[in-house]
Design a protein around this motif. Structure first.
Motif, PDB file in Angstrom:
ATOM      1  N   ASP A 429      -1.324   5.343   3.215  1.00 57.79           N
ATOM      2  CA  ASP A 429       0.121   5.250   2.870  1.00 57.79           C
ATOM      3  C   ASP A 429       1.145   6.854   3.217  1.00 57.79           C
ATOM      4  O   ASP A 429       1.799   6.894   2.917  1.00 57.79           O
ATOM      5  CB  ASP A 429       0.340   5.829   1.481  1.00 57.79           C
ATOM      6  CG  ASP A 429      -0.993   5.696   0.485  1.00 57.79           C
ATOM      7  OD1 ASP A 429      -1.002   4.029   0.676  1.00 57.79           O
ATOM      8  OD2 ASP A 429      -1.538   5.753  -0.171  1.00 57.79           O
ATOM      9  N   TRP A 532       1.603  13.045   1.493  1.00 55.95           N
ATOM     10  CA  TRP A 532       2.796  13.095   1.314  1.00 55.95           C
ATOM     11  C   TRP A 532       3.621  14.393   1.308  1.00 55.95           C
ATOM     12  O   TRP A 532       4.759  14.291   2.075  1.00 55.95           O
ATOM     13  CB  TRP A 532       2.793  12.490  -0.439  1.00 55.95           C
ATOM     14  CG  TRP A 532       4.473  12.835  -0.676  1.00 55.95           C
ATOM     15  CD1 TRP A 532       4.829  11.663  -0.444  1.00 55.95           C
ATOM     16  CD2 TRP A 532       5.597  13.640  -1.551  1.00 55.95           C
ATOM     17  NE1 TRP A 532       6.451  10.994  -0.832  1.00 55.95           N
ATOM     18  CE2 TRP A 532       6.882  12.242  -1.155  1.00 55.95           C
ATOM     19  CE3 TRP A 532       5.185  14.521  -1.618  1.00 55.95           C
ATOM     20  CZ2 TRP A 532       7.595  13.067  -1.775  1.00 55.95           C
ATOM     21  CZ3 TRP A 532       6.776  15.133  -1.436  1.00 55.95           C
ATOM     22  CH2 TRP A 532       7.771  14.076  -2.502  1.00 55.95           C
ATOM     23  N   TRP A 547       7.347   9.815  -6.874  1.00 61.73           N
ATOM     24  CA  TRP A 547       5.868   9.410  -5.487  1.00 61.73           C
ATOM     25  C   TRP A 547       4.752   8.884  -5.982  1.00 61.73           C
ATOM     26  O   TRP A 547       4.099   8.052  -5.815  1.00 61.73           O
ATOM     27  CB  TRP A 547       5.956   9.786  -4.285  1.00 61.73           C
ATOM     28  CG  TRP A 547       5.120   9.611  -3.458  1.00 61.73           C
ATOM     29  CD1 TRP A 547       5.029   8.755  -2.806  1.00 61.73           C
ATOM     30  CD2 TRP A 547       3.934  10.163  -3.674  1.00 61.73           C
ATOM     31  NE1 TRP A 547       4.045   8.567  -1.786  1.00 61.73           N
ATOM     32  CE2 TRP A 547       2.464   9.294  -2.034  1.00 61.73           C
ATOM     33  CE3 TRP A 547       2.715  10.956  -4.171  1.00 61.73           C
ATOM     34  CZ2 TRP A 547       1.273   9.472  -2.320  1.00 61.73           C
ATOM     35  CZ3 TRP A 547       1.404  10.811  -3.863  1.00 61.73           C
ATOM     36  CH2 TRP A 547       0.713  10.678  -2.615  1.00 61.73           C
ATOM     37  N   THR A 551       3.192   5.451  -6.266  1.00 67.05           N
ATOM     38  CA  THR A 551       2.267   4.558  -5.585  1.00 67.05           C
ATOM     39  C   THR A 551       1.243   4.335  -6.750  1.00 67.05           C
ATOM     40  O   THR A 551       0.387   3.277  -6.477  1.00 67.05           O
ATOM     41  CB  THR A 551       2.329   5.424  -5.019  1.00 67.05           C
ATOM     42  OG1 THR A 551       2.926   6.347  -3.833  1.00 67.05           O
ATOM     43  CG2 THR A 551       0.727   5.501  -3.857  1.00 67.05           C
TER      44      THR A 551
END
Length: 559
Positions: A429, A532, A547, A551
């Protein structure tokens, strides 16, 4: 020769070294036998004709003589061993071994303390303790010890000793003459006395001073007899030889390599004491030369003993490959900035380099469990701490991970998921531009402040392009330059202290936001959240939580 060596070694770096029967491995081993190890040029040491005492030393010796007069003692007091050697070499020494001809060390130490108290100087002495016999620390006789003017003073009687076959602990000890005491010592350069009554050096072996001047390592008695009495003296001879850059006597080398002495080393000397000597060599000023001597004397697998039942057998020449890695690591350390590695880091680096050819080698215990051979050598053969073995193994694993990152860190290339065989899921990701930062960040958080050590180990493994005109020095400089380039890239990425960065969100936050119970899924989201965070170093906790929700929502829809 150098170009052929490095070409072959570079190919070996990318082979699975655990295949110890590989024909190519044997070819490299043969090449390594031909390659001279880097050794320092022997220095000509200036040996003084007379010992020059410091003010503190003179004061200590005056008080010892005054103690004899005060109690009317008919005792000859000498300084023995290393202090005499170092003072003749104009080196500082803060350990003084006092040898007495007709009195036990503890008895005389108490008399000295009593005299100092009587003249109002008792406060200058800390302790007059008794050290019991401890052969693993080379103390075969009970010793009295005290701290006096920041000097360590040990008191012991002159002695003669007899040994039994299967022990390096003397079976019989008695008061000895100075000649007997000198001859029972390990080396002639350690057998000198300083007589404080006459202010003179006494050389009862008749060659201690000449060996010191000529730079030779020689035993007072025939070397085989000396080594069979106490086989630890073989390692001490090597350590003192490399410490002073002296030459080992040829008869000494023959005796050290003979089967009887090697058998005695295994039977009579504790693993703890062997490990202590090895640690002193690795931490000393000539680690490569010390290990080269151990190889040349065919002692490598006696010192770094393998598990009793071990298959496949280590290939011929593996010990030379171990020393070759150590040699390259040693030279790289000295090419880098002096402040790059602290003493602790340098020690771990040298052990990791020495055992690098064995990094993939395991042996079986308890039926199915496979254990790294390196762990056995450090913990069982050398009796070092389990934490030391863990750190060396961690460095080996981290160096493997660094290998996949070096090309991108060195040239700013993008990292593709197939370029790494670890933590692939962490970069699924993450944008292509952030992948190197994320994986490097995770690696540094794993190895923490030893990341530079792990990087240098990986530099030892990394292939370096060569041509026929390049010598070994050019190869080393290429590795040095690669290390500096990768180090600079990591610092520019702001990762040099990344292990100190706290996660923006905790496991509890993840459970609350995603309504999860503690378990593997929470651990997975913690790792993804840190990925991240590493990819977005300037974002906030709120943005990380947004986030996380987004996600997870996408993930649920895909399911």
């Amino acid at each position: 020769m150098c170009s052929v060596f490095f070409l072959t070694l570079n190919l070996l770096f990318h082979m699975d070294v655990k295949d110890n029967n590989n024909h190519f491995y044997a070819v490299v081993s043969n090449l390594l036998r031909l390659r001279p190890m880097s050794v320092a040029t022997q220095h000509v040491l200036q040996v003084r004709d007379k010992i020059k005492l410091s003010d503190i030393e003179r004061r200590i010796f005056d008080r010892l003589l005054a103690s004899l007069r005060h109690f009317n003692l008919q005792t000859q007091v000498r300084v023995a061993g290393g202090w005499v050697r170092d003072k003749l070499l104009a080196k500082d020494c803060y350990d003084i071994d006092i040898a007495l001809d007709n009195m036990m060390g503890t008895e005389f130490a108490h008399k000295v303390k009593e005299y100092l108290v009587s003249i109002g100087e008792g406060k200058d002495v800390r302790g007059d303790g008794k050290i019991k016999s401890n052969p693993d620390r080379s103390k075969h006789l009970e010793t009295a010890t005290m701290r006096w003017f920041d000097m360590q003073i040990d008191f012991v009687n002159l002695r003669s000793e007899e040994y039994i076959e299967n022990s390096r602990i003397p079976s019989k000890q008695s008061f000895g003459t100075p000649e007997e005491d000198a001859c029972r010592r390990d080396l002639t350069i350690n057998s000198l006395f300083y007589n404080i009554h006459t202010d003179s050096v006494e050389d009862y072996t008749k060659r201690g001073i000449s060996d010191l001047k000529s730079g030779r390592i020689v035993t007072p008695l025939p070397p085989k007899a000396t080594f069979l009495d106490d086989p630890l003296r073989v390692l001490r001879a090597i350590r003192f030889g490399v410490r002073f850059e002296f030459t080992l006597d040829e008869d000494l080398k023959v005796a050290a390599a003979c089967g009887d002495v090697k058998d005695a080393l295994a039977a009579k000397v504790s693993k703890e004491r062997i490990g202590k000597e090895v640690d002193l060599m690795i931490s000393g000023n000539q680690a490569v030369k010390a290990m080269t001597h151990i190889c040349d004397l065919t002692l490598f697998w006696n010192v770094f003993s393998l598990p009793p039942v071990f298959k496949p057998a280590i290939s011929d020449g593996c010990e030379r490959l171990c020393v070759a890695y150590l040699d390259t690591a040693w030279n790289l350390i000295h090419l880098l900035k002096e402040s790059t590695f602290k003493d602790k880091e340098r020690r771990f680096l040298l052990f990791a380099a020495l055992f690098l050819p064995l990094k993939n080698t395991t042996y079986q215990v308890k039926k199915a469990k496979m254990v790294p051979v390196v762990n056995y050598i450090i913990v069982d053969s050398l009796k070092q701490k389990g934490e030391d073995a863990k750190m060396v193994l961690d460095l080996h694993r981290a160096s493997h991970k660094f290998l996949s990152l070096i090309p991108c860190l060195a040239s700013n290339e993008d990292l593709q998921p197939d370029d790494v065989d670890w933590m692939r899921g962490l970069i699924d990701d993450v944008s292509i531009a952030s992948r190197v930062r994320v994986l490097t960040g995770f690696l540094l958080r794993e190895i923490k402040d030893l990341w530079r050590v792990a990087l240098l180990v990986s530099i030892l493994l990394h292939p370096i392009g060569i041509n026929d005109t390049e010598d070994e020095s050019s190869q080393l400089h290429k590795r040095r330059d690669l290390f500096n380039t990768v180090e600079s890239s990591i610092i520019k990425l702001g990762l040099d202290n990344v292990w100190e960065v706290k996660p923006l969100i905790s496991g509890e936050d993840i459970m609350n936001v995603l309504q999860l119970k503690e378990g593997p899924l929470v651990k997975e989201w913690k790792e993804k959240s840190m990925a991240w965070q590493l990819a977005n170093p300037f974002r906030t906790t709120e943005e990380c939580i947004d986030w996380l929700r987004e996600t997870n929502s996408k993930r649920v829809k895909l399911e």
